[in-house]
Design a protein around this motif. Structure first.
Motif, mmCIF file in Angstrom:
data_model
loop_
_atom_site.group_PDB
_atom_site.id
_atom_site.type_symbol
_atom_site.label_atom_id
_atom_site.label_comp_id
_atom_site.label_asym_id
_atom_site.label_seq_id
_atom_site.Cartn_x
_atom_site.Cartn_y
_atom_site.Cartn_z
ATOM 1 N N GLY A 186 9.415 -8.354 4.639
ATOM 2 C CA GLY A 186 8.575 -7.366 3.983
ATOM 3 C C GLY A 186 8.981 -7.163 2.537
ATOM 4 N N ALA A 187 8.121 -6.528 1.776
ATOM 5 C CA ALA A 187 8.409 -6.253 0.376
ATOM 6 C C ALA A 187 9.353 -5.064 0.255
ATOM 7 C CB ALA A 187 7.118 -5.982 -0.381
ATOM 8 N N VAL A 195 5.727 -1.529 -1.844
ATOM 9 C CA VAL A 195 4.853 -1.336 -0.688
ATOM 10 C C VAL A 195 3.766 -0.321 -1.031
ATOM 11 C CG1 VAL A 195 4.741 -0.545 1.697
ATOM 12 C CG2 VAL A 195 6.672 -1.925 0.929
ATOM 13 N N THR A 227 1.526 2.545 3.682
ATOM 14 C CA THR A 227 1.759 1.333 4.457
ATOM 15 C C THR A 227 3.204 1.269 4.904
ATOM 16 O OG1 THR A 227 0.094 0.151 3.165
ATOM 17 C CG2 THR A 227 1.613 -1.186 4.451
ATOM 18 N N ARG A 237 6.724 -0.252 5.752
ATOM 19 C CA ARG A 237 7.460 -1.386 5.192
ATOM 20 C C ARG A 237 8.016 -2.244 6.312
ATOM 21 N NH1 ARG A 237 12.420 -3.094 2.562
ATOM 22 N NH2 ARG A 237 13.667 -1.355 3.353
ATOM 23 N N LEU A 253 -4.445 -9.042 0.832
ATOM 24 C CA LEU A 253 -3.284 -8.260 0.409
ATOM 25 C C LEU A 253 -2.039 -9.118 0.226
ATOM 26 C CD1 LEU A 253 -3.718 -5.048 2.618
ATOM 27 C CD2 LEU A 253 -4.403 -5.420 0.239
ATOM 28 N N HIS A 313 1.602 -8.080 1.138
ATOM 29 C CA HIS A 313 1.510 -6.759 1.765
ATOM 30 C C HIS A 313 0.543 -6.730 2.940
ATOM 31 C CE1 HIS A 313 3.779 -5.472 -1.708
ATOM 32 N NE2 HIS A 313 2.836 -5.906 -2.518
#
Length: 697
Positions: free
Chosen positions: A505-506, A511, A515, A517, A587, A590
């Motif tokens: 994940g970012a 993020v 949303t 993470r 996205l 994301h």
């Protein structure tokens, strides 16, 4: 008088035309077989000198198509006149053979007739039809030209004197004045009119201005002319057929007998050489009249064997093999887009620059699948050499690579990739990745600093990072760099008959609001990566960690990842497919993972990515032939992707990394895991263990 005979029109298709048709087919037409307008050009007949005999050889001018033929606004080459036509390309050779050629031919013939009788557009008199089938994989092109020309009954006849040297009738000065007038025309005229002039022997006019141009000119001083692609002394070229029909249809009362110049001079002849244009008087039965119906027509071109049939242009042997391979790779992918996924953005995949950390079993298979997806930039990084056990499991190596101590894996893999597909920009780099828990000797600090700097630069230069190494701690530094620089990180790890493929994940600051993470490879760990391997067991509801050395002091059976042979290819393909699905999601990095309900077929929807779901983790069990989609949340004390670690790296740079490499427990202290670990130990000490249970442990 003798019946007028004509030299059939011939074609000349330049390789650039087929290249442009290939591009048009792949990028625009796809599976469409709609007719599209094209243009060509033809030149007057010409003469060359045979070097051996010294004799002149007459060459007819052919209708020429080039790469510019798809642009109707392009002016024809010098000394050429334009011709316009229709191209119809078929998707299969069967469709090409079964095409209703008579119907297509009649449609073009009708267009010429409409231009002759209704629109008064002489530019349409030289219309042509081209049917094609492009075998893009083999670079073979089947094609058949038609040059529709009207059949007039009774036929036109040529005066008994036949076609003569134009200089005999017109004279040098007269021909020179016509030639000069043609040079002053901005757009080349395939057909034109000639009349005497007070300023010069002759002047020219446009065919559509016949009535006004010849208004006060006696019929015996009127001359019609056309650019003649024929070099035959007695047979004019094909364009004269439709020119005569046009004149009879438009001006029936004044065109029963005509003076015609077959214009064949592109330049003024030098001293001692004749003018090439021919002069003749043609006539038709005065009692014949044109009807309002379209006459029949002929004009299919014969093939090289002199029979009515298509021709074949085989460019495979003359094309650059590298370019052929490049286009073939794209074609395979674009066929998928044409037939199944019209919204698939192949360019986004092919333009993604991928960095593969590890050139072993996973690295080799990932490279092959990336090339199959058309990825052009692939960089491999590894510090080991090819050994004798590698080639059977790692498809980018062979036996010769193992000799003399073995070639460096990364460079060797990149070399083989270029042999497989020369269009790939593959490079290999021999580099060791520093790891936490593996102290750096004082004398090696500068070298490690340079290695880290080089790895940082590689991460900056690439879009997606694949972690394909064979140890847990070697993934830590790339995880930190990928998170800090906002890169896509794809992780793949193997067990004996199970595997893990996941995307990291970012970082929290990237993020989108609202949303969740997603976690990284280390988010489920409660200790930092180090030179230990961990086994977690559960005893009466509590986690117990047993640690041993991870990389040092390992026995032979611990030196390699012992897996079922088919597992790596499955995991590698899954890793690349996860990347492509992520790239197709609006996205991107994301993209949300599927909900638990989406994990279960057959209700699983395609999601927002045209390639389907973009899961967070894929855990496969080959022993059960089963896959599980898992979503793991990020951990705010993670030693790989938490803000505590990333902020320290961005603030302190290499000094922070060096401390992580050298000091056992540093990452735990930085993230607060040491306190959590101590709390767990205190809890374990407070638990009373039965001796029987201890024996079981």
């Amino acid at each position: 008088m003798p019946v007028l005979q004509f030299t059939p029109q011939s074609s000349l298709v330049q390789p650039g035309f087929w290249n442009e048709l290939t591009r048009l087919k792949i990028d625009i037409l796809k599976l469409s077989d709609q007719s599209i307008p094209i243009s060509g050009s033809y030149t007057p007949g010409r003469w060359i000198i045979d070097r051996e005999s010294g004799n002149e050889i007459a060459l007819n001018g052919s209708l020429s198509l080039s790469a510019e033929s798809f642009d109707l606004q392009i002016k024809p080459p010098q000394h050429s006149v334009p011709a316009f036509g229709t191209l119809k390309n078929y998707n299969t050779i069967e469709e090409f053979k079964a095409a209703n050629k008579a119907e297509l031919f009649n449609e073009v013939t009708q267009d010429i007739w409409n231009a002759t009788t209704k629109t008064n557009d002489p530019n349409q008199l030289s219309r042509f039809l081209l049917l094609t089938f492009a075998d893009l994989k083999k670079y073979k092109y089947y094609y058949w030209f038609a040059f529709p020309a009207f059949v007039v009954k009774p036929a036109w006849e040529i005066d008994e004197s036949g076609w003569m040297d134009s200089n005999t009738k017109i004279g040098h000065e007269g021909l020179l004045s016509i030639w000069q007038a043609l040079q002053n025309v901005s757009i080349p005229l395939p057909y034109f009119l000639i009349r005497p002039s007070s300023k010069s022997p002759f002047e020219i006019g446009k065919l559509e201005d016949f009535s006004s141009f010849f208004a006060n000119v006696p019929e015996d001083q009127r001359i019609v002319s056309f650019v003649d692609p024929s070099a035959s002394p007695q047979n004019p070229g094909w364009p004269l057929r439709n020119l005569l029909t046009y004149l009879r249809a438009q001006f029936p009362d004044s065109t029963r007998k005509l003076q015609v110049i077959c214009w064949r001079d592109v330049e003024v002849p030098t001293s001692g050489k004749p003018w090439r244009s021919r002069f003749g008087i043609v006539a038709i039965d005065p009692s014949s009249n044109m009807t309002s119906e379209c006459p029949t027509a002929v004009g299919w071109e014969k093939n090289a064997q002199g029979k009515l049939g298509p021709r074949l242009a085989d460019l495979g042997g003359m094309m650059d093999p590298t370019r052929l391979a490049d286009q073939a790779v794209d074609l395979n992918l674009k066929l998928m887009r044409w037939r199944i996924l019209p919204d698939l953005n192949l360019e986004k995949i092919s333009n993604t620059k991928c960095l593969l950390l590890g050139a072993g079993t996973l690295g080799c298979y990932v490279s092959r699948v990336l090339m199959a997806w058309g990825v052009r930039k692939i960089t491999l990084l590894d510090s080991s050499r090819v050994s004798f056990s590698n080639p059977v499991r790692q498809p980018l190596f062979d036996f010769e690579d193992c000799l003399n101590g073995g070639k460096p894996k990364a460079e060797c893999a990149a070399e083989h990739m270029k042999k497989i597909f020369p269009g790939v920009d593959a490079s290999g780099i021999s580099l060791s990745i520093p790891m936490p828990g593996h102290p750096v000797p004082v004398g090696s600090v500068n070298q490690v600093k340079e290695d880290v700097k080089r790895l940082e630069k590689l991460v900056d230069e690439h879009d997606a990072i694949f972690l394909l190494m064979d140890s847990r701690e070697s993934r830590w530094l790339p995880t930190v760099l990928g998170a800090a620089k906002g890169k896509i990180v794809i992780n793949a790890a193997l067990g004996f008959d199970s595997y893990l493929v996941m995307r990291h994940g970012a970082r929290s600051s990237l993020v989108p609001q609202g949303t969740a993470r997603l976690g990284c490879y280390y988010c489920n760990d409660i200790v930092a990566p180090a030179d230990v391997s961990m086994m977690v067991i559960f005893k009466q509801g509590l986690a117990v960690v047993i640690a041993s050395k991870s990389l040092t002091d390992r026995t032979l059976d611990q030196m390699c990842t012992v897996t079922r042979p088919g597992l790596a290819s499955i995991a590698a393909a899954s890793a690349v497919e996860l990347l492509t699905s992520l790239l197709q999601h609006p996205l991107g990095l994301h993209a949300p993972p599927p909900t638990p309900q989406q994990n279960e077929p057959p209700q699983a929807p395609t999601g927002e990515s045209v390639l389907g779901l973009a899961p967070h983790q894929l855990r496969g069990y080959l022993g059960q032939f089963r896959n599980m989609l898992i979503t793991g949340a990020a951990y705010d004390r993670c030693t790989g992707c938490s803000d505590l670690v990333l902020n320290a790296y961005e603030r302190e740079g290499f000094d922070m990394l060096l401390q992580a490499f050298n000091e056992v427990g540093y990452l735990e202290r930085l993230t607060g895991l040491d306190k959590l670990y101590n709390e767990a130990e205190d809890t374990l000490e407070a638990v009373h263990w039965d001796e029987d249970d201890d024996d079981d442990l």
